[in-house]
Design an enzyme around this catalytic site. Structure first.
Site, PDB file in Angstrom:
ATOM      1  N   SER A   1      23.316   8.754  16.156  1.00 37.86           N
ATOM      2  CA  SER A   1      23.178  10.196  16.146  1.00 37.86           C
ATOM      3  C   SER A   1      23.752  10.497  17.479  1.00 37.86           C
ATOM      4  O   SER A   1      23.970   9.739  18.235  1.00 37.86           O
ATOM      5  CB  SER A   1      21.923  10.311  16.168  1.00 37.86           C
ATOM      6  OG  SER A   1      21.370  10.333  14.795  1.00 37.86           O
ATOM      7  N   GLY A   2      23.702  11.960  17.655  1.00 39.73           N
ATOM      8  CA  GLY A   2      24.445  12.423  18.837  1.00 39.73           C
ATOM      9  C   GLY A   2      25.757  12.880  18.696  1.00 39.73           C
ATOM     10  O   GLY A   2      26.219  13.665  19.749  1.00 39.73           O
ATOM     11  N   HIS A   3      26.082  13.015  17.513  1.00 38.91           N
ATOM     12  CA  HIS A   3      27.562  13.296  17.326  1.00 38.91           C
ATOM     13  C   HIS A   3      27.536  14.599  16.426  1.00 38.91           C
ATOM     14  O   HIS A   3      28.736  14.960  15.812  1.00 38.91           O
ATOM     15  CB  HIS A   3      28.425  12.240  16.783  1.00 38.91           C
ATOM     16  CG  HIS A   3      28.336  11.066  17.467  1.00 38.91           C
ATOM     17  ND1 HIS A   3      28.690  10.737  18.903  1.00 38.91           N
ATOM     18  CD2 HIS A   3      28.264   9.586  17.126  1.00 38.91           C
ATOM     19  CE1 HIS A   3      28.436   9.754  19.104  1.00 38.91           C
ATOM     20  NE2 HIS A   3      27.988   8.916  18.251  1.00 38.91           N
TER      21      HIS A   3
ATOM     22  N   LYS B   1      33.320   3.807  11.640  1.00 35.57           N
ATOM     23  CA  LYS B   1      34.175   4.045  12.911  1.00 35.57           C
ATOM     24  C   LYS B   1      34.154   2.690  13.595  1.00 35.57           C
ATOM     25  O   LYS B   1      32.781   2.023  13.483  1.00 35.57           O
ATOM     26  CB  LYS B   1      33.503   5.113  13.629  1.00 35.57           C
ATOM     27  CG  LYS B   1      33.140   6.465  13.166  1.00 35.57           C
ATOM     28  CD  LYS B   1      32.815   7.619  14.128  1.00 35.57           C
ATOM     29  CE  LYS B   1      31.522   7.601  14.756  1.00 35.57           C
ATOM     30  NZ  LYS B   1      30.498   7.358  13.960  1.00 35.57           N
TER      31      LYS B   1
ATOM     32  N   HIS C   1      30.471   8.118  23.098  1.00 39.76           N
ATOM     33  CA  HIS C   1      28.798   7.512  23.302  1.00 39.76           C
ATOM     34  C   HIS C   1      28.762   7.846  24.791  1.00 39.76           C
ATOM     35  O   HIS C   1      27.857   6.871  25.395  1.00 39.76           O
ATOM     36  CB  HIS C   1      29.020   6.227  23.021  1.00 39.76           C
ATOM     37  CG  HIS C   1      29.004   6.085  21.429  1.00 39.76           C
ATOM     38  ND1 HIS C   1      30.439   6.042  21.061  1.00 39.76           N
ATOM     39  CD2 HIS C   1      28.270   5.835  20.386  1.00 39.76           C
ATOM     40  CE1 HIS C   1      30.161   5.917  19.469  1.00 39.76           C
ATOM     41  NE2 HIS C   1      28.917   5.853  19.254  1.00 39.76           N
TER      42      HIS C   1
END
Ligand code: ADP
Ligand code: ADP
Ligand code: MG
Ligand code: MG
Ligand code: MG
Ligand code: MG
Lengths: 331, 227, 331, 227
Positions: A55-57, A105, A219
């Site tokens: 997560s975080g994207h 990815k 990241h």
């Protein structure tokens, strides 16, 4: 660290809960294990598309679940690949009987966790094919590295493969289309300020007041090198040139130009980068026939941007243009 | 002193404690050359392992019949389903392979070596890294080499674990000057030099906990207690 | 200050140049004076819609030019109202013979500059009506203030009035619809970190490491009060409660819930706020029938969010749902 | 000493210099209780005015026939089309109204007062603010009051401008404790107290430049020079 979060441990769950409520007509969210799938589930006879990662994207990947793009998305913890026990049921939920393509990815963690999940799903009788996105030219692709990372180019892979699946292509064809996108898409990014991972509570890297990181991933990893901050035109050249060179773009080429924001940079600045990148491409004689500008593959609130170029042909262009109806991409 | 399933459970619980204590340190190492989640990842995984060990319904094996492998298999499946990232599948596979060679109530020094070898083999086969690439493989390989030598020389279980833990600790420190060519740190190229690999450090903690669990002995009343 | 800009003095022009290239099928950009209008110009027989204001709030307003929404947008310098000599030609470009509605956010500068421009356009024979958006409940609306500010609610006004114009309503009707939206929309915002105006080079206000500004606008003005940073659930309550109270929402109401990002906050956090706001509304018995979550009315890279609620009726809901095709809003 | 169109041009050029020098200060005042653009806005506007004055094709009036009002009208239209924000229309209207009452080659003390009154009237009628609302009206009103008194007492043009400039300067400082009820600062409520109003400060600068331009006299060779 100040964030619009409650307990950092609940960040992903709280956010997905809101996402599920806001987009109930598009998605359903499973909470245990955590994954997102299309409202209504796999479409009978259509190849299913599954992607996922840390997560975080956001909006990647859950924001791309819907007609014409993904059938399921699997969010891990922040910046951490999801686990096989999340991915496997997502694959099964996406299956409409015509098999499933996983779009991964290229990170060791994503690769390993998807590998295991695919084995498990295959054991349950689902036909699965996989592609690995590795568009980041900041990372050398050699036998002696983990290979190039998958970054913003993932959006193009998901959109175009999704369109191929939507028009009824079989699994091998959808996979081949995805691989054609991967072979023709390259990205390079820059950070002006680092993101802060909620449970870490401090910026992922330390940048001086007039330094920027060139060749960053998504990241919060430090980039390939750190340089003195310069104007947008120069930064754009640092990003566009290696991308265009790696693709060996020349006068005959027609491309999609995608300027992606990392989450904390104003949209207005992304258009400045877009304008410069476009002029640089045109100076090479390249035709920019499709464009995308916005925050699509982010790194929390990182300030910065990436430039992605996808070499188009008639089929890829038509698939890019095909209708899509997701939370984050719609036309 | 033989190493039994209770030792394995003590090992795992001590690992969880050691990881919890070092969570900040591991995360900071990963922040420098990776994405800053290794401490969080390992802690989330081992807390889940301890939760299962504490759950009467999730006990590994069947009562007294419990083998070392039963405990290690529970660790493997729990880490695989809770850690994520690169370290989840890597440690998960390490414990899974280790469990396969330790399906007995007790293990002797050669069997301890076999457990370590299996773990190394698991990490290497999943991650395709070899020694010198600045990964946890460096720590596992050093531990295996030292353990093999100690067992060959007739060392006890404790001797074997001691040299393994010491070698892993040294090997982790020795990753500092290396340039990473596997894992996330490889993206930094030359800039990865000068920082310790977080996975090698966590491996050293895991093996340190194995030794401490052996030293604490089977009579230790408090499985969470200090060494 | 690090930004993806060249000379700060060129920030708006460079960004608009990129915007024009990226969206040539939707817009055309005039550079002297600066304004954005629909590709192809005013639509014959349709009421034209014009909005504008300081830059730095992208995608507002230029991102909303296109079918079903605005016909022209007028960007000023960063956080500075545009001038009459920009606004007047934009009004004329938007005129398709059925008159033009200007949608003005309630700031002294915007009001005065639009006033003059409207006078000039009327002198050229264009029929013009105007509405003033003032949805920000953080500001007291009294005879002794400049009145409430116009903030994120502007998106709803532009979308719904745009849909009314698109379906052929006359100027008085479009104006009345816009006024119905304005009467029923309220917003409140919070900032976790201030934006930095390019030519200023330092943050617009100074916030301590654990302070947040509640009741902020979108120009980097300090808010009404500063409080200790708290979790997202509590912050959301601080925003939602005054909004719902001001609208006197009760069990019978059906609403659009819009969580807007200020530019520098991750989308994932906006969904956390959305989830909480929705539960709070539902606890009041209010039905959330439409939702919007994203960065639509920003304040450069300000970190924070606002919560907007619009009380819906059947007609407003249908107009919200009507097709729209702009750079930033499309369905 | 009569004030003519050359004086008006010197006034405007000196204003541009004063604003350029104080740009940072004005922006900082506006950053504290507004949106941090007042210095930039005014500087952009007055640089444009000077550019027109320097442009042979954009000269106000017709040669020797040039009136004070010609110069002020050029300022008005230029500010209106380049400043934006609240201050653009407010100052634009002030200069426009001032130009309307100064359509003569020379102005005497009562006419200077009339110029200031017209400017104040322009600001008030556009902005609807009255004295004490912490806006530029406070500075304009104080200047007008002082100028009227000085003219009534038979003061010279310089006397009138001196008291006007001094009064505006004091009035600007006097806005510090006020709570704003007009303009952007009003959004802060009580928190607007303790800061000087940027528009009142720029008005003080404008009037200070008027005085300096009068003191420099008609023979000053360098219209950009110091007082
Ligand atoms: N290919 C690999 N082989 C062995 N170990 C690896 C490999 N890739 C990464 N690692 C180990 O994993 C550690 C990082 O784990 P973690 O931070 O939890 O996962 P991620 O890199 O996905 O964020 C590294 O420090 C390294 O020791
Ligand atoms: N209604 C008003 N009447 C008189 N002066 C006003 C009014 N509103 C604002 N001002 C003046 O304008 C100044 C702000 O100008 P500026 O910063 O250039 O515009 P904006 O507020 O649009 O950013 C204030 O300091 C105040 O003196
Ligand atoms: Mg990770
Ligand atoms: Mg990591
Ligand atoms: Mg302004
Ligand atoms: Mg201002």
């Amino acid at each position: 660290m100040k964030k619009l979060l409650n307990d950092p441990a609940d960040a992903v769950a709280d956010s997905l809960a809101g996402f599920a409520l806001a987009h109930a007509e598009l998605v359903q969210v499973s909470t245990s294990p955590v994954f997102v799938s299309r409202a209504g589930g796999g479409v009978t006879g259509k190849v299913g598309l599954v992607s996922g990662g840390g997560s975080g994207h956001e909006p990647l990947h859950a924001g791309f679940v819907g007609d014409g793009m993904l059938d399921a998305a699997v969010p891990g913890a922040v910046f951490t690949s999801p686990t096989p026990d999340q991915i496997q049921p997502a694959i099964q939920a996406a299956d409409g009987g015509a098999g499933v393509l996983t779009i991964v990815k290229n990170y060791t963690g994503d690769v390993l966790n998807f590998e295991t999940a695919v084995e498990l799903a295959e054991a349950e009788g689902v036909e699965v094919a996989s592609v690995l996105v590795n568009d980041d030219v900041a990372v050398e692709d050699s036998l002696y590295t983990a290979g190039r990372r998958g970054v913003a180019g993932t959006v193009a892979v998901e959109k175009i493969a999704g369109a191929a699946a939507a028009r009824g292509a079989d699994l091998a064809t959808v996979k081949a289309v995805a691989e054609r996108v991967i072979a023709n898409v390259r990205t390079m990014g820059v950070a002006l300020a680092a993101p802060t991972v909620p449970h870490v509570g401090r910026p992922s890297f330390d940048l001086g007041e007039d330094e920027i990181e060139v060749g960053i991933g998504i990241h919060g990893e430090p980039g390939r090198h750190r340089v003195q901050a310069v104007g947008a035109d120069q930064v754009t050249e640092m990003l566009l040139t290696p991308v265009a060179d790696d693709l060996a773009l020349d006068g005959g080429d027609r491309v999609l130009l995608f300027v992606n924001g990392m989450g904390g940079t104003p949209l207005s600045e992304l258009y400045v980068v877009y304008g410069r990148a476009r002029r640089l491409l045109e100076e090479r004689g390249v035709t920019v026939s499709r464009s995308l500008v916005g925050n699509y593959v982010t790194s929390l609130e990182m300030q910065g941007a990436s430039v992605t170029v996808l070499r188009l042909d008639d089929e890829l262009e038509a698939l890019w243009d095909a209708p899509v109806d997701t939370a984050a991409l719609r036309w | 002193m033989a190493l039994d399933a209770d030792w394995a459970e003590r090992w795992v619980r001590r690992t969880a404690d050691a990881i919890a204590d070092a969570k900040g340190e591991l995360t900071e190492l990963d922040r420098q050359i990776g994405d800053g989640d290794h401490g969080e990842n390992m802690d989330r995984g081992f807390r889940a392992v301890v939760a299962r060990l504490d759950d009467p319904a999730a006990q590994p094996g069947a009562g007294d019949e419990r083998t070392v492998g039963d405990v290690l298999k529970l660790v493997a499946t729990t880490l695989m389903s809770t850690v994520g990232g690169a370290s989840g599948p890597l440690y998960g596979t390490a414990y899974l392979r280790a469990a396969k060679v330790s399906g007995r109530p007790q293990i002797d020094p050669p069997a301890v070596v076999a457990v370590l070898e299996a773990a190394l083999e698991g990490v290497s086969s999943r991650g395709k890294a070899t020694v010198g690439e600045k990964t946890m493989v460096d720590a596992w390989q050093a531990a295996v080499d030292a353990a093999e030598a100690a067992a060959r020389d007739g060392g006890s279980e404790v001797d074997v674990l001691r040299v393994a833990a010491e070698a892993a600790d040294k090997a982790s420190t020795a990753t500092i000057p290396m340039v990473a060519t596997k894992g996330r740190a490889s993206y930094l190229g030359e800039r990865s030099a000068g920082h310790e690999d977080p996975g090698a450090r966590s491996t050293a903690l895991v093996l340190g906990a194995a030794l401490a669990a052996a030293l604490a002995g089977p009579t230790s009343a408090d499985p969470h207690g200090a060494a």
